[in-house]
Scaffold this motif. Structure first.
Motif, PDB file in Angstrom:
ATOM      1  N   LEU A 479       0.962  -1.023   0.043  1.00  0.00           N
ATOM      2  CA  LEU A 479       0.184   0.002   0.015  1.00  0.00           C
ATOM      3  C   LEU A 479       0.959   1.222   0.123  1.00  0.00           C
ATOM      4  N   THR A 480       2.088   1.328   0.579  1.00  0.00           N
ATOM      5  CA  THR A 480       2.850   2.313   0.565  1.00  0.00           C
ATOM      6  C   THR A 480       3.548   2.621  -0.663  1.00  0.00           C
ATOM      7  N   HIS A 481       3.847   1.754  -1.364  1.00  0.00           N
ATOM      8  CA  HIS A 481       4.331   1.831  -2.508  1.00  0.00           C
ATOM      9  C   HIS A 481       3.405   2.256  -3.710  1.00  0.00           C
ATOM     10  N   ALA A 482       2.271   1.976  -3.543  1.00  0.00           N
ATOM     11  CA  ALA A 482       0.970   2.269  -4.247  1.00  0.00           C
ATOM     12  C   ALA A 482       0.663   3.793  -4.227  1.00  0.00           C
ATOM     13  N   LEU A 483       1.049   4.171  -2.874  1.00  0.00           N
ATOM     14  CA  LEU A 483       0.534   5.402  -2.689  1.00  0.00           C
ATOM     15  C   LEU A 483       1.630   6.360  -3.001  1.00  0.00           C
ATOM     16  N   ARG A 484       3.167   5.953  -2.863  1.00  0.00           N
ATOM     17  CA  ARG A 484       4.066   6.584  -3.064  1.00  0.00           C
ATOM     18  C   ARG A 484       4.381   7.053  -4.634  1.00  0.00           C
ATOM     19  N   ASP A 485       3.762   6.066  -5.577  1.00  0.00           N
ATOM     20  CA  ASP A 485       3.851   6.317  -7.021  1.00  0.00           C
ATOM     21  C   ASP A 485       2.654   6.730  -7.622  1.00  0.00           C
ATOM     22  N   SER A 486       1.854   6.780  -6.457  1.00  0.00           N
ATOM     23  CA  SER A 486       0.360   7.419  -7.125  1.00  0.00           C
ATOM     24  C   SER A 486      -0.279   6.300  -8.260  1.00  0.00           C
ATOM     25  N   ILE A 572     -10.281  21.682  16.033  1.00  0.00           N
ATOM     26  CA  ILE A 572     -10.481  20.097  16.062  1.00  0.00           C
ATOM     27  C   ILE A 572     -11.693  19.590  16.580  1.00  0.00           C
ATOM     28  N   GLY A 573     -12.440  18.621  15.605  1.00  0.00           N
ATOM     29  CA  GLY A 573     -13.510  18.146  15.944  1.00  0.00           C
ATOM     30  C   GLY A 573     -13.692  16.738  16.485  1.00  0.00           C
ATOM     31  N   GLU A 574     -14.527  15.951  16.095  1.00  0.00           N
ATOM     32  CA  GLU A 574     -14.460  14.554  16.503  1.00  0.00           C
ATOM     33  C   GLU A 574     -13.614  13.514  15.901  1.00  0.00           C
ATOM     34  N   ARG A 575     -13.206  12.553  16.487  1.00  0.00           N
ATOM     35  CA  ARG A 575     -12.065  11.566  16.071  1.00  0.00           C
ATOM     36  C   ARG A 575     -12.811  10.713  14.964  1.00  0.00           C
ATOM     37  N   ILE A 576     -12.131  10.868  13.450  1.00  0.00           N
ATOM     38  CA  ILE A 576     -12.777  10.166  12.420  1.00  0.00           C
ATOM     39  C   ILE A 576     -11.670   8.906  12.278  1.00  0.00           C
ATOM     40  N   ILE A 577     -10.708   8.694  12.384  1.00  0.00           N
ATOM     41  CA  ILE A 577      -9.970   7.415  12.197  1.00  0.00           C
ATOM     42  C   ILE A 577      -8.858   7.282  13.527  1.00  0.00           C
ATOM     43  N   GLN A 578      -8.859   6.141  13.757  1.00  0.00           N
ATOM     44  CA  GLN A 578      -7.740   5.860  15.009  1.00  0.00           C
ATOM     45  C   GLN A 578      -6.351   6.469  14.822  1.00  0.00           C
ATOM     46  N   GLU A 579      -5.754   7.063  16.059  1.00  0.00           N
ATOM     47  CA  GLU A 579      -4.495   7.662  15.996  1.00  0.00           C
ATOM     48  C   GLU A 579      -3.573   6.629  15.400  1.00  0.00           C
ATOM     49  N   GLN A 580      -3.380   5.546  15.517  1.00  0.00           N
ATOM     50  CA  GLN A 580      -2.298   4.526  14.932  1.00  0.00           C
ATOM     51  C   GLN A 580      -2.661   4.709  13.474  1.00  0.00           C
ATOM     52  N   ALA A 581      -3.878   4.561  13.102  1.00  0.00           N
ATOM     53  CA  ALA A 581      -3.910   4.572  11.370  1.00  0.00           C
ATOM     54  C   ALA A 581      -3.416   6.094  10.807  1.00  0.00           C
ATOM     55  N   ALA A 582      -3.671   6.939  11.694  1.00  0.00           N
ATOM     56  CA  ALA A 582      -3.402   8.328  11.251  1.00  0.00           C
ATOM     57  C   ALA A 582      -1.864   8.348  11.174  1.00  0.00           C
ATOM     58  N   ARG A 583      -1.096   8.031  12.156  1.00  0.00           N
ATOM     59  CA  ARG A 583       0.369   8.098  12.076  1.00  0.00           C
ATOM     60  C   ARG A 583       0.912   7.056  10.987  1.00  0.00           C
ATOM     61  N   GLN A 584       0.148   5.841  10.984  1.00  0.00           N
ATOM     62  CA  GLN A 584       0.745   5.110   9.665  1.00  0.00           C
ATOM     63  C   GLN A 584       0.589   5.743   8.182  1.00  0.00           C
ATOM     64  N   MET A 585      -0.506   6.531   8.322  1.00  0.00           N
ATOM     65  CA  MET A 585      -0.906   7.251   6.992  1.00  0.00           C
ATOM     66  C   MET A 585       0.244   8.251   6.702  1.00  0.00           C
ATOM     67  N   VAL A 586       0.534   8.954   7.875  1.00  0.00           N
ATOM     68  CA  VAL A 586       1.817   9.981   7.838  1.00  0.00           C
ATOM     69  C   VAL A 586       2.858   9.387   7.325  1.00  0.00           C
ATOM     70  N   TYR A 587       3.238   8.274   7.804  1.00  0.00           N
ATOM     71  CA  TYR A 587       4.308   7.360   7.221  1.00  0.00           C
ATOM     72  C   TYR A 587       4.288   7.138   5.671  1.00  0.00           C
ATOM     73  N   PRO A 672      10.600  16.340  13.813  1.00  0.00           N
ATOM     74  CA  PRO A 672      10.183  14.987  12.888  1.00  0.00           C
ATOM     75  C   PRO A 672       8.717  15.113  13.044  1.00  0.00           C
ATOM     76  N   LEU A 673       8.225  14.268  12.163  1.00  0.00           N
ATOM     77  CA  LEU A 673       6.697  14.013  11.792  1.00  0.00           C
ATOM     78  C   LEU A 673       6.230  12.831  12.978  1.00  0.00           C
ATOM     79  N   PRO A 674       5.120  13.109  13.263  1.00  0.00           N
ATOM     80  CA  PRO A 674       4.335  11.990  14.100  1.00  0.00           C
ATOM     81  C   PRO A 674       3.936  10.960  13.388  1.00  0.00           C
ATOM     82  N   LEU A 675       5.175  10.193  12.949  1.00  0.00           N
ATOM     83  CA  LEU A 675       4.804   9.013  12.027  1.00  0.00           C
ATOM     84  C   LEU A 675       5.001   7.791  12.714  1.00  0.00           C
ATOM     85  N   GLN A 676       4.429   6.688  12.245  1.00  0.00           N
ATOM     86  CA  GLN A 676       4.618   5.450  12.862  1.00  0.00           C
ATOM     87  C   GLN A 676       4.841   4.254  11.748  1.00  0.00           C
ATOM     88  N   THR A 677       6.055   3.632  11.651  1.00  0.00           N
ATOM     89  CA  THR A 677       6.579   2.817  10.766  1.00  0.00           C
ATOM     90  C   THR A 677       5.592   1.503  11.061  1.00  0.00           C
TER      91      THR A 677
END
Length: 728
Positions: A479-486, A572-587, A672-677
């Motif tokens: 999924l990372t590769h797919a997003l990286r190269d669009s 900031i409003g309500e939570r849409i996705i879990q924080e872990q999912a958001a950090r992985q999205m940042v990655y 650094p970005l708040p990312l999670q590998t």
């Protein structure tokens, strides 16, 4: 007996024998003979007749003239007396605006924009700068302190100039005194009534230049001269006159253009302010500073000729013309100020009758950075003469907008704002929301999907086959590769397996409020959105997965009050996705900048994340991304949807983004970005998936779709026929 004794008359001869006494008696004085009247010789004939007619006509004219003059004078005195009785105290005539004003402060409390009719406060002939008072007199009415409200010499001079310039005697120069101009400003005492006419209609009525109107103004001027002192009339004038850029009165104009009180202006500044009187909009320094300075030079020359400035003072004023304040240079806050005005309550912004203070989120340093970046790229990277447009939004992760550029012409007010008003297809910039939905359901950035030819048979529309931008296929990719190269096909597959409804739900939750496409082309950004919505949605990913409402208004209060009437309208409003999912999205999005289609956005040693987007036929190009400090979005395209030539989201938009953010981050410590590998927390994909299923949230309703392997083929749906899916 003698004859005498007998009573007879004496003989004539006897008269010689009269007595000596009688003979020597004093004779009675003779009366002076009266000189006979000299009768004027009257010429006879035709000449004498005409002389008599002329004398009669002259006597008739005189009799009529003095009677008419007496009656006219009496009527004039009565009319002047009537106006005299209607004139209120001076302090009631200093501020008669129909609208209120809005003053905007940046995040540091500094004024950066004005809207509405500004009134900076009362100034008087005694408190205003002597230079300004002299400049007004020298420019408008040099005999102001010597005439009685009307200047016959000035009127005659104006008529002569008008005739010499080929106009009518009353067209062009009017010869009006300051007192007559005040009569016009007061509209002869007629107050504005919004129930019967608009403000524009009222202004036109007050400014009519007919002979009858000018006569009425002259009479009103005489009444004011009888009622008020010269300084009081000048005070009314200085507080009511319009001086461009929404400024009413010299105090507001001085604050507006120079950031100082009218009591403190120097000769060059005073001359520039006085120069606005002849044509406020044309000579406003915010419209054309050079033209305004030339006009001011003429006023300085007049002040010198009339003895208000010495030769040295005049020379100094000519050599050092007035300059605009930093806030005035910003041209009233441009697009950002317009956006704040449109987003606030109408009765306290666009139609306010009160004077309002609004504190905003604007960072003027960041605003200048964005404007300079846009200008630099178009001057150095875009072909000359290009009509392409661009827009920029910079905000914090909580949605506080720090800068906004709505088009290439940054020094505008009231213009079309492409950052908030233009709805355009988002292209691949939409893909992060597809993958965010998958990550929130427990999938990992390292999960794989097969990039291969894909055809979806759409009932009633026929087969639809999306393609990658490169027209190549890359087999099994993460999924990372797919997003990286669009890559387009993996995005469609993930969207189909996750479920379009869930993807729409995540996108809507992050702030994409426009109607989203119904078919499988949803994953490729077939829907439309605005730049500010897209930037706010990415801010939600940065802040850990919570929705964001972009905002610019921090607090609103009435001028003079300490307590605000309203506070922040976003955040900031309500939570849409879990924080872990958001950090992985940042990655995953960090890989787009460090290794993928967004590499041209990188600068310095900053860790950055983002996504490119290019719509069908390159009608729109996007780059939206963030550092740990700020989120920024860039859109580029033509207003008429003409395709861009050789431009993708990873090209010029990424470069505009880089130039903007590099300037914004100058001097800041690296963060650094708040990312999670993937795998950082030691949990398995199955654990995360089960956790999300058990959470009971809306995202858990479609967990059954995830039992299949992501590498399978998708199907179903009704995308629009004209979407090829060839975006990057």
């Amino acid at each position: 007996m003698s004859n005498t004794s007998k009573g007879k008359k004496p003989l004539v001869a006897d008269k010689r024998y009269v007595s000596r006494k009688a003979k020597t008696a004093k004779p009675k004085p003779r009366q002076a003979k009266k000189k006979p009247r000299r009768v004027a010789k009257q010429r006879g004939g035709i000449i004498g007749f005409f002389q008599r007619i002329i004398r009669w006509v002259l006597r008739l004219i005189w009799r009529i003239t003095w009677r008419v003059g007496f009656v006219t004078g009496l009527v004039l005195a009565l009319v002047v007396g009537y106006y005299y009785t209607t004139l209120p105290p001076v302090d009631q005539l200093l501020d008669a605006r129909a609208r209120g004003s809005v003053t905007m402060l940046d995040q540091d409390g500094q004024v950066f924009a004005w809207r509405g009719d500004q009134f900076g406060g009362v100034v008087t002939a005694q408190t205003v700068s002597p230079h300004l008072k002299n400049a007004i007199i020298a420019t408008e009415d040099r005999r102001f302190y010597r005439h009685f409200g009307i200047s016959p010499r000035g009127i005659a001079s104006a008529v002569r100039i008008n005739l010499s310039e080929g106009r009518g005697p009353l067209q062009g120069h009017g010869g009006s005194t300051i007192t007559q101009q005040v009569a016009k400003l007061l509209c002869l005492g007629v107050a504005f009534d919004p129930k019967t006419q608009t403000e524009a209609e009222y202004e036109r009525e007050c400014r009519r230049g007919t002979v009858k109107r000018k006569a009425s103004e002259a009479i009103y001027a005489l009444a004011m001269e009888a009622k008020y002192s010269k300084d009081e009339i000048l005070t009314i004038y200085m507080n009511r006159v319009f001086l461009g850029a929404g400024a009413r009165g010299f105090e507001a104009a001085s604050e507006r253009y120079f950031g100082k009180s009218a009591a403190n202006v120097e000769p060059a500044e005073a001359a520039m302010l006085a120069g606005l009187l002849v044509a406020p909009t044309r000579f406003a320094p915010t419209n054309d500073l050079t033209r305004s300075q030339r006009r001011a030079a003429t006023i300085v020359r007049l002040m010198n000729e009339q003895g208000y400035l010495s030769d040295a003072e005049a020379r100094n004023a000519q050599q050092n013309p007035a300059q605009l304040s930093q806030a005035a240079e910003a041209r009233s806050g441009g697009y950002f100020a317009d956006w704040v005005m449109s987003s606030g309550p109408e009765f306290f912004t666009r139609k306010t009758t009160e004077d309002v203070i609004i504190k905003t989120t604007l960072d003027q340093r960041i605003q200048r950075s964005a404007e300079e970046a846009l200008k630099w790229v178009f001057e150095n990277k875009v072909r000359e003469g290009s009509k392409a447009q661009a827009a920029i939004v910079v905000m914090s992760a909580d949605g506080a907008v720090r800068a906004m550029v709505g088009g290439r012409n940054t020094k505008v007010s009231g213009a079309f704002n492409r950052a908030v008003q233009a709805k355009r297809q988002t292209g691949s910039a939409f893909k992060p929301f597809v993958y965010a939905a998958a990550l929130d359901l427990g999938y990992s950035p390292n999960d794989t999907v097969t990039d291969e030819p894909l055809t979806i048979d759409i009932p009633g529309s026929g087969p639809w086959s999306p393609r990658n931008y490169t027209n190549k296929y890359y087999g099994k990719v993460t999924l990372t590769h797919a997003l990286r190269d669009s890559l387009n096909i993996p995005a469609v597959k993930v969207s189909e397996f996750v479920g379009r409804d869930l993807v729409r739900q995540v996108a809507n939750g992050f702030g994409l409020e426009s109607d989203l496409a119904a078919g499988p082309a949803l994953a490729l950004g077939a829907s439309e959105s605005t730049l500010i919505e897209m930037t706010g949605a990415y801010a939600g990913i940065l802040n850990g997965g919570s929705s964001v409402q972009p905002y610019g208004l921090v607090e609103l209060r009435l001028m003079g009050d300490q307590e605000p009437l309203m506070g922040t309208g976003g955040g900031i409003g309500e939570r849409i996705i879990q924080e872990q999912a958001a950090r992985q999205m940042v990655y995953m999005m960090e890989k787009v900048v460090s290794e993928g289609t967004g590499q041209r956005a990188a600068f310095g040693n900053w860790q950055l994340a983002g996504k490119t987007g290019t719509t069908q036929a390159a009608r729109d190009a996007w780059f939206v991304g963030f550092s740990a400090k700020y989120v920024a979005g860039v859109w580029m395209g033509y207003d008429d949807n003409t395709p861009l030539t050789g431009v993708t989201g990873g090209g010029l938009p990424a470069e505009i983004w880089r130039e903007t953010m590099a300037r914004v981050h100058e001097g800041m410590p690296l963060t650094p970005l708040p990312l999670q590998t993937p795998g950082d927390n030691g949990r398995t994909r199955e654990d995360d998936r089960d956790n999300n299923r058990n959470s009971g949230g809306a995202v858990g309703l479609l967990e059954g779709l995830l039992r299949d392997i992501l590498g399978g083929t998708g199907g179903g749906g009704q995308p629009p026929k004209n979407v090829s899916g060839s975006d990057r």
